[in-house]
Write a protein that holds these residues in place. Structure first.
Motif, mmCIF file in Angstrom:
data_model
loop_
_atom_site.group_PDB
_atom_site.id
_atom_site.type_symbol
_atom_site.label_atom_id
_atom_site.label_comp_id
_atom_site.label_asym_id
_atom_site.label_seq_id
_atom_site.Cartn_x
_atom_site.Cartn_y
_atom_site.Cartn_z
ATOM 1 N N ASN A 72 0.861 -1.049 0.378
ATOM 2 C CA ASN A 72 0.160 -0.068 0.143
ATOM 3 C C ASN A 72 1.057 1.693 0.490
ATOM 4 O O ASN A 72 1.036 1.885 0.906
ATOM 5 N N PHE A 73 1.813 1.506 -1.396
ATOM 6 C CA PHE A 73 2.499 2.505 -0.980
ATOM 7 C C PHE A 73 1.416 4.151 -1.726
ATOM 8 O O PHE A 73 0.741 3.724 -1.898
ATOM 9 N N SER A 74 2.070 4.977 -0.988
ATOM 10 C CA SER A 74 1.414 6.004 -1.333
ATOM 11 C C SER A 74 2.693 7.462 -1.936
ATOM 12 O O SER A 74 3.619 7.285 -0.714
ATOM 13 N N GLN A 75 2.485 8.211 -2.039
ATOM 14 C CA GLN A 75 2.811 9.360 -2.557
ATOM 15 C C GLN A 75 2.222 10.615 -1.835
ATOM 16 O O GLN A 75 0.687 11.210 -2.472
ATOM 17 N N PHE A 76 2.941 11.714 -1.594
ATOM 18 C CA PHE A 76 2.045 13.123 -1.207
ATOM 19 C C PHE A 76 2.319 14.146 -2.473
ATOM 20 O O PHE A 76 4.017 13.973 -2.715
#
Length: 694
Positions: free
Chosen positions: A321-325
């Motif tokens: 569950n990778f995320s980037q802002f």
């Protein structure tokens, strides 16, 4: 595969209850008192290299820059991650990710490809998409530059080789407990024995169970390792080796921060966030499991000729569950956290090699030959993916409520088959001159659901070496390499697309020498031309002409005196893109490429306090561009590490206590750039360890 602490300690107790262990315990009761002295048994310098066509060669006989981080260095630093080991070599930087789950690494500004450039025991390409544990490794090696002669289609960043521990003449029964101030803890058992009437069998077992915490918000998890290395000398001519390791990591993944959009050709970066800040939720787990299996057989035909056969398989299964802002306002910090739900991801490598090697002696000229054939098949199933956008704030983070994956897109499976033969000849003229000639013929095929590439290549390698003394060598080399130019990353419009292979060329001149009490000194100038990539206006990851990397690299490792050891490196690098057709990037530095990197680590063993050693290290990375257009740079940084370890005898058992502090000044800094992402370095971390040798 998961192991509970009780099972791990139970195994350790069972191993010690074996007859041999009982005999040792009985004998120990009758031994006189043991006195710990400051005598140093290991070395920061390696006497051989175990990678490529230079297996078992002295570093002085390798016409390329090679660095070895020995077990002694790893132990002195308390290092258990790839970046923790490789920061001791010049030109190594993090790439794209900050290392909360695994280490993406670049060397000399060139990305180290995660499916082809990491090798187990010089052979099997392991998949570096999950932290590779070092607890069962004897050392980590880097052969820098083009390595296609032996390894086929690989980028010229270098080969990272992980050498496993094996059973030696002395039995090993070690139990290590470690913890950090954030709440992370590990228990590790290391057991090695030789047995049989002629000690022809050897087994080395490593087991680890741990709770993970790295000092950032919204983080928790665990990891485990089970590894065995078996060897059998069936006869004077025939021997076998078998390695198996299985490891797992299930942890929260820290969110990456996207580079803001350019305004007027310039990018304004936000201030470096607090190292403990995590914009992702604790529920956003990275859950992966890997297994590596490698078999090797060696047979001596006679005193001068031998054959080997190797077969191996590496596999990783992962959910993430990778995320980037992204899309944030620099003034208010308000933006969007984009979460990528990846499910049922799989990567698999199968590797086979057979080789005939031998020596043709002569009165004035001697040939050392290797003729081999290798085939490697890499398959990838990226699984299903979906995404979700939620509001987030860079300066005052919001709690991210748990979300479920949305409608998933189908997999884009791909397969790469890299087959080749190679011939290598080291020609010696007396004791001072050597000429090395090699050639590789390769057949490459890559297939995805939308693309198919085939290539046939014939690539030479040549080197000339002069050894004025047995402790010094001067060399010049020319190498050609073929490489995959990579998959488009998941945050690009053409995510998963495989770019076509391309040719790279490298020249290098250098000097290597053993000086002082046992320091290996290396100095080299290199010039590499290779394909360049960029992101176009449509957010597509595409080829972008050539890039050139020129530099001078210095390295030293070993013992200055019997009480002082060091390992040091320095790189001066000039890199630029040679793509005249793209005015926005022509002449600019490739992203995430520093002009300077340096490292120095030393350990001093106090002669006045037997068993006590003090250590310190400093690691420097120069400023780096955040993109190929050089519209902004992350600042340079230097981190400081300090440590102490004391070895004594408690209850007749050799016991070592150690404390290491990384990032002593608790500096906040951008640790990584590349692919439009930024990452923050880890906060100050105190790690304490107790090791008992039974």
């Amino acid at each position: 595969m998961r192991f509970r602490l009780s099972a791990l300690t139970g195994f350790f107790s069972l191993a010690l209850s074996a007859p041999q262990a009982n005999a040792q315990a009985d004998a120990a009761k009758e031994l006189p008192a043991v006195t710990v002295t400051s005598e140093y048994q290991g070395s920061f310098k390696a006497n051989t290299v175990q990678v490529g066509t230079f297996r078992d060669a002295s570093p002085l006989d390798v016409p390329q820059t090679s660095n070895v981080i020995t077990r002694e260095v790893l132990d002195a630093q308390g290092a258990n991650t790839l970046f923790g080991a490789l920061r001791n070599t010049a030109g190594v930087t993090r790439a794209q990710l900050n290392g909360s789950t695994f280490d993406n690494i670049a060397i000399r500004g060139i990305f180290v490809e995660n499916r082809s450039n990491y090798r187990l025991n010089g052979s099997l390409p392991v998949v570096n998409l999950l932290d590779i544990p070092l607890e069962n490794k004897e050392r980590v090696e880097v052969l820098k530059g083009a390595s296609s002669l032996y390894y086929g289609f690989v980028p010229p960043s270098g080969i990272v080789n992980l050498v496993t521990k094996r059973a030696g003449k002395a039995p090993v029964s070690n139990l290590t407990v470690s913890a950090n101030q954030h709440g992370g803890a590990n228990i590790h058992a290391d057991l090695g024995r030789r047995f049989g009437g002629e000690q022809q069998f050897g087994v080395r077992v490593n087991l680890l169970e741990g709770r993970e915490d790295i000092g950032i918000d919204n983080f928790s998890g665990d990891r485990s390792l089970a590894a065995v290395a078996f060897d059998w000398r069936a006869s004077d001519k025939l021997s076998f080796k078998l390695d198996f390791e299985r490891y797992r990591k299930n942890v929260s993944e820290q969110a990456a921060i996207a580079v803001p959009a350019a305004v007027g050709g310039k990018v304004t970066l936000p201030g470096v966030p607090d190292a403990r800040r995590n914009l992702a939720g604790e529920w956003q787990k990275f859950d992966a499991e890997a297994s590596n299996l490698l078999f090797r057989a060696d047979y001596a035909l006679n005193d001068n000729w031998a054959v080997l056969f190797e077969a191996g398989k590496a596999r990783i299964e992962r959910e993430r569950n990778f995320s980037q802002f992204q899309n944030y306002n620099l003034a208010t910090g308000q933006g969007t956290l984009r979460i990528f739900f990846n499910r049922a991801q799989e990567w698999e490598n199968e590797n086979y090699r057979t080789e005939l090697s031998g020596r043709l002696p002569g009165q004035w000229m001697t040939h050392e030959l290797a003729l081999g054939f290798a085939t490697n098949e890499r398959s990838q199933n990226p699984g299903t993916s979906s995404l979700a956008d939620v509001p987030q704030n860079l300066y005052t983070p919001l709690t991210v409520a748990e979300r479920s994956p949305g409608i998933a897109s189908g997999p884009n499976r791909s397969t790469i088959k890299d087959t080749g033969w190679y011939l290598f000849d080291r020609i010696s003229f007396g004791e001072q001159w050597q000429v090395m000639l090699g050639v590789r013929g390769s057949r490459y095929e890559s297939v995805t659901s939308s693309t198919r590439y085939q290539a046939k290549e014939l690539n030479p390698a040549a080197a000339l070496m002069y050894k004025p003394t047995h402790r010094m060598s001067l060399y010049g080399s020319y190498l050609e390499g073929v490489e995959e130019t990579g998959f488009a990353p998941g945050n690009r419009a053409n995510a998963g697309e495989l770019l076509p292979p391309a040719l790279s060329r490298q020249t290098e001149i250098g000097i290597k020498a053993e000086v002082a009490q046992g320091i290996l000194f290396q100095a080299a100038y290199f010039d590499i031309k290779r394909p360049s990539t960029t992101v176009d206006s449509g957010n597509r990851f595409v080829l972008n002409g050539l890039a050139q990397y020129q530099g001078v690299e210095l390295a030293a490792s070993g013992e200055v005196t019997k009480n002082l050891s060091l390992i040091a490196s320095l790189l001066f690098l000039e890199a630029k893109q040679l793509n005249a057709a793209n005015a926005a990037t022509f002449g600019k530095t490739p992203d995430n490429t520093p002009e300077r990197t340096a490292s120095l680590f030393a350990e001093y063993r106090l002669p006045t306090v037997p068993g006590l050693a003090l250590s310190g290290g400093i690691y420097y990375v120069g400023k780096r561009p955040v993109n190929n257009e050089n519209q902004a740079f992350v600042d340079s940084y230097a981190t400081l590490s300090l440590g102490a370890r004391h070895t004594t005898v408690i209850g007749g058992k050799r016991t070592t206590f150690q404390a290491v502090v990384d990032n002593v000044t608790d500096k906040n800094y951008w640790s990584t750039a590349g692919n439009g992402l930024l990452g923050v370095g880890a906060p100050r971390t105190l790690k304490v360890t107790a090791k008992v040798e039974f």
